[in-house]
Design a protein around this motif. Structure first.
Motif, short mmCIF file in Angstrom:
data_model
loop_
_atom_site.label_atom_id
_atom_site.label_comp_id
_atom_site.label_asym_id
_atom_site.label_seq_id
_atom_site.Cartn_x
_atom_site.Cartn_y
_atom_site.Cartn_z
N MET A 1 1.04 -1.18 0.20
CA MET A 1 0.02 -0.15 -0.06
C MET A 1 0.95 1.33 0.37
SD MET A 1 -3.11 1.78 0.29
CE MET A 1 -3.71 -0.18 0.55
N ARG A 2 0.83 2.29 -0.73
CA ARG A 2 1.17 3.86 -0.87
C ARG A 2 0.36 4.53 -0.01
NH1 ARG A 2 1.79 1.69 -6.54
NH2 ARG A 2 -0.13 2.08 -6.24
N TYR A 3 0.87 4.92 0.89
CA TYR A 3 0.68 6.29 1.68
C TYR A 3 0.99 7.91 0.86
CZ TYR A 3 -0.15 2.04 4.15
OH TYR A 3 -0.38 1.15 4.72
N ARG A 4 -0.04 8.63 1.36
CA ARG A 4 0.30 9.93 1.13
C ARG A 4 -0.04 10.93 2.33
NH1 ARG A 4 -2.09 10.77 -4.62
NH2 ARG A 4 -1.63 9.04 -5.75
N ASP A 5 0.44 12.00 1.73
CA ASP A 5 -0.40 13.35 3.00
C ASP A 5 -0.74 13.71 2.55
OD1 ASP A 5 2.40 13.33 3.84
OD2 ASP A 5 3.92 14.56 1.96
N LEU A 6 -2.13 13.73 3.63
CA LEU A 6 -3.11 14.33 3.36
C LEU A 6 -3.02 16.26 3.48
CD1 LEU A 6 -6.21 14.14 3.37
CD2 LEU A 6 -6.10 13.84 5.51
N GLY A 7 -2.16 16.83 2.94
CA GLY A 7 -2.27 18.21 3.37
C GLY A 7 -1.35 18.56 3.61
N LYS A 8 -1.39 19.84 5.07
CA LYS A 8 -0.71 20.18 5.77
C LYS A 8 -0.91 19.06 6.96
CE LYS A 8 -0.10 23.81 3.63
NZ LYS A 8 -0.82 25.73 3.86
N THR A 9 -1.41 18.33 7.38
CA THR A 9 -2.55 17.85 8.55
C THR A 9 -1.02 17.20 8.99
OG1 THR A 9 -2.78 16.06 7.77
CG2 THR A 9 -4.66 17.47 7.77
N GLY A 10 -0.11 16.69 8.64
CA GLY A 10 0.70 15.60 9.10
C GLY A 10 0.06 13.92 8.90
N LEU A 11 -1.16 13.97 8.69
CA LEU A 11 -0.98 12.89 8.31
C LEU A 11 -0.47 11.89 7.21
CD1 LEU A 11 -4.82 12.90 10.12
CD2 LEU A 11 -2.80 12.19 10.93
N LYS A 12 -0.63 10.46 6.92
CA LYS A 12 0.10 9.67 6.02
C LYS A 12 -1.14 8.87 5.54
CE LYS A 12 5.26 10.25 4.62
NZ LYS A 12 4.66 11.46 3.99
N VAL A 13 -1.83 9.48 4.85
CA VAL A 13 -2.77 7.63 4.77
C VAL A 13 -2.48 7.01 3.56
CG1 VAL A 13 -5.16 9.42 5.62
CG2 VAL A 13 -4.11 9.94 3.25
N SER A 14 -3.56 6.23 3.62
CA SER A 14 -3.50 4.73 2.53
C SER A 14 -3.79 5.26 1.26
CB SER A 14 -3.85 3.58 3.41
OG SER A 14 -4.88 3.32 3.55
N GLU A 15 -3.56 4.98 -0.17
CA GLU A 15 -4.49 5.93 -0.97
C GLU A 15 -5.35 5.00 -1.40
OE1 GLU A 15 -1.21 5.93 -4.13
OE2 GLU A 15 -1.53 3.84 -4.44
N ILE A 16 -6.09 3.93 -0.40
CA ILE A 16 -7.06 3.52 -0.87
C ILE A 16 -7.35 3.28 0.12
CG2 ILE A 16 -8.15 1.36 -1.19
CD1 ILE A 16 -6.57 2.21 -3.56
N GLY A 17 -8.31 3.94 0.87
CA GLY A 17 -9.28 4.33 2.05
C GLY A 17 -10.38 3.02 1.65
N LEU A 18 -11.41 3.33 3.04
CA LEU A 18 -11.82 2.42 3.37
C LEU A 18 -13.63 3.61 3.65
CD1 LEU A 18 -15.00 0.53 4.51
CD2 LEU A 18 -13.39 0.56 6.62
N GLY A 19 -14.82 3.51 2.85
CA GLY A 19 -15.89 4.67 2.52
C GLY A 19 -16.50 4.10 3.45
N ALA A 20 -17.43 3.69 4.73
CA ALA A 20 -18.58 2.53 5.52
C ALA A 20 -19.64 2.67 5.45
CB ALA A 20 -17.47 3.32 7.27
N GLU A 21 -19.71 3.38 4.88
CA GLU A 21 -21.41 3.51 4.24
C GLU A 21 -22.56 1.92 3.92
OE1 GLU A 21 -22.29 6.25 0.86
OE2 GLU A 21 -23.87 5.59 1.01
N TRP A 22 -22.15 1.16 3.40
CA TRP A 22 -22.10 -0.29 2.69
C TRP A 22 -22.02 -1.08 3.94
CZ3 TRP A 22 -19.71 -1.29 -2.74
CH2 TRP A 22 -19.99 -0.49 -3.05
N LEU A 23 -21.65 -0.75 4.65
CA LEU A 23 -21.25 -1.73 5.99
C LEU A 23 -22.10 -1.57 6.80
CD1 LEU A 23 -17.65 -1.35 7.15
CD2 LEU A 23 -18.76 -2.86 5.65
N GLU A 24 -23.42 -0.62 7.37
CA GLU A 24 -25.10 -0.15 6.96
C GLU A 24 -25.79 -1.74 6.89
OE1 GLU A 24 -25.76 3.64 7.51
OE2 GLU A 24 -27.68 2.61 6.47
N ARG A 25 -25.18 -2.32 6.11
CA ARG A 25 -25.88 -3.22 5.46
C ARG A 25 -25.60 -5.00 5.96
NH1 ARG A 25 -25.32 -0.99 -0.23
NH2 ARG A 25 -24.31 -2.61 -0.96
N HIS A 26 -24.80 -4.98 6.55
CA HIS A 26 -24.24 -6.20 7.53
C HIS A 26 -23.84 -6.53 8.24
CE1 HIS A 26 -22.70 -7.08 3.49
NE2 HIS A 26 -22.85 -5.45 2.84
#
Ligand code: SF4
Ligand code: SF4
Length: 380
Positions: A1-26
């Motif tokens: 997994m590659r990671y990227r700077d999220l603007g100037k937040t200092g956080l390094k986020v994975s370029e693929i993330g999890l939008g959890a919306e679909w988990l509502e049906r599980h």
């Protein structure tokens, strides 16, 4: 997994993330299976905008004991009332719903505290000038949230947020279909069956937002990267041709300022489909040829920073020069940071020998040699 700077937040986020919306049906077990798979694959960011209590609790159970491994994007203004989701600016309800989020996720902090779903300019101003932002800032001062973000589908609101100095990052809807469209305060227009036939290429409202965010260091996380699945079939795509998930992901991740695309997953297999992007070949990622030859709304004449024109015999990173040019050209004066970045390139526009090879390879018909001349004039 590659990671990227999220603007100037200092956080390094994975370029693929999890939008959890679909988990509502599980159920809890299924949610845990998806979240465990994400974690194994190095995904470290999840968005939980949902107010539904069970999904919040199920996510909390799945990350129990592993909270610190996750960068959580949680929302202010997404509430649960009488068994339904309600977006609200009523502070008594906003507070309760946010406290419920913390409790159900089993945490005492949220990394990215998002002002939820602001698509109208008038509402943006009300929020920024009133008790809503005051409450969000108070949470930041207390350390309950680490950074302030905003989610929007409207590029004009996104730009106002980026320029406000208060909003550190955006959750914004990006895909090649939405990118055709001008700013709108009504998200339903993006899902219209037919788009205005004159549209083709990235709308200036959106290019302006991406460039502004890049210039100001306001990171973007992407939602609706697949246009709700509409882009996967020629029949439903406004382009009249299908794109793959990997091509959609690549499109989103090659926009300026973008850090991560938060995709939705029902199963661990869905997670693996998105993570396949990390090892996909350049041919598999190539959205450019598809969009340039689309039967409808084909992109043309406009650089999408796809990199298809490489290699350049002069060693110029053409996509990067074009990106820096576009960033600088919208300013009255070339910003020093962009000039410095340009000058640090191993080769730049002054090295262009106008061989024309890139123009033959560019699927969008960009007149690159002309653009190199303009870049040279601009940057000196
Ligand atoms: S010039 Fe053409 S091929 Fe090169 S990055 Fe831009 S759009 Fe892609
Ligand atoms: S025209 Fe210029 S930028 Fe394009 S490949 Fe030739 S030297 Fe490189």
């Amino acid at each position: 997994m590659r990671y990227r700077d999220l603007g100037k937040t200092g956080l390094k986020v994975s370029e693929i993330g999890l939008g959890a919306e679909w988990l509502e049906r599980h159920n809890a077990e299924e949610v845990k299976a998806v979240i465990d798979c994400c974690e194994e694959q190095g995904i470290n960011i999840l968005d939980c905008w949902m107010a539904e209590p069970n999904v919040r609790s199920n996510i909390g159970k799945a990350i129990a004991g592993k909270r610190e491994k996750w960068i959580i994007q949680g929302h202010f203004g997404s509430t649960w009332q009488d068994g339904q989701y309600v977006r609200t600016r009523e502070m008594d309800k906003v507070r309760v719903a946010f406290e419920d989020l913390l409790t159900r996720l089993g945490t005492d902090y949220i990394d990215l505290g998002m002002i939820h779903f602001v698509d109208e300019e008038a509402e943006f101003h009300q929020i920024m000038e009133g008790e809503f932002l005051a409450y969000v800032k108070e949470q930041k001062e207390k350390g309950v949230i680490r950074h302030i973000g905003m989610s929007t589908h409207n590029p004009k609101v996104g730009k106002l947020a980026a320029m406000s100095g208060e909003i550190e990052m955006l959750l914004f809807s990006i895909n090649p279909a939405f990118d055709l469209l001008p700013a709108s305060e009504d998200m339903n227009t993006y899902f219209a069956e037919d788009y205005d036939e004159n549209l083709g290429g990235i709308h200036p409202d959106r290019a302006d937002l991406y460039q502004t965010c890049e210039r100001l260091g306001v990171g973007i996380n992407v939602m609706k990267g697949y246009a709700g699945g509409r882009l996967f079939s020629a029949a439903s795509s406004p382009f009249g041709v299908a794109l793959t998930p990997v091509q959609c992901i690549h499109y989103a991740l090659t926009r300026p300022a973008v850090a991560s695309i938060l995709a939705g997953y029902d199963t661990p297999e869905h997670v693996m489909d998105a993570v396949a992007y990390e090892t996909a070949s350049e041919e598999e990622k190539d959205y450019a040829n598809v969009l340039a030859k689309a039967p409808r709304h084909a992109y043309s004449g406009q650089c999408t920073y796809c990199g298809h024109c490489a290699p350049c015999p002069a060693g110029i990173d053409i996509a990067m020069v074009n990106k820096l040019y576009d960033l600088a050209a919208m300013q009255e004066q070339v910003p020093a940071s962009i000039k410095a970045h340009y000058e640090a390139l191993p080769a730049n526009a002054k090295d262009c020998i106008a061989c024309g090879g890139c123009e033959e390879r560019c699927p969008f018909g960009v007149r690159v040699a002309e653009k190199m001349e303009k870049a040279q004039d601009l940057f000196g």
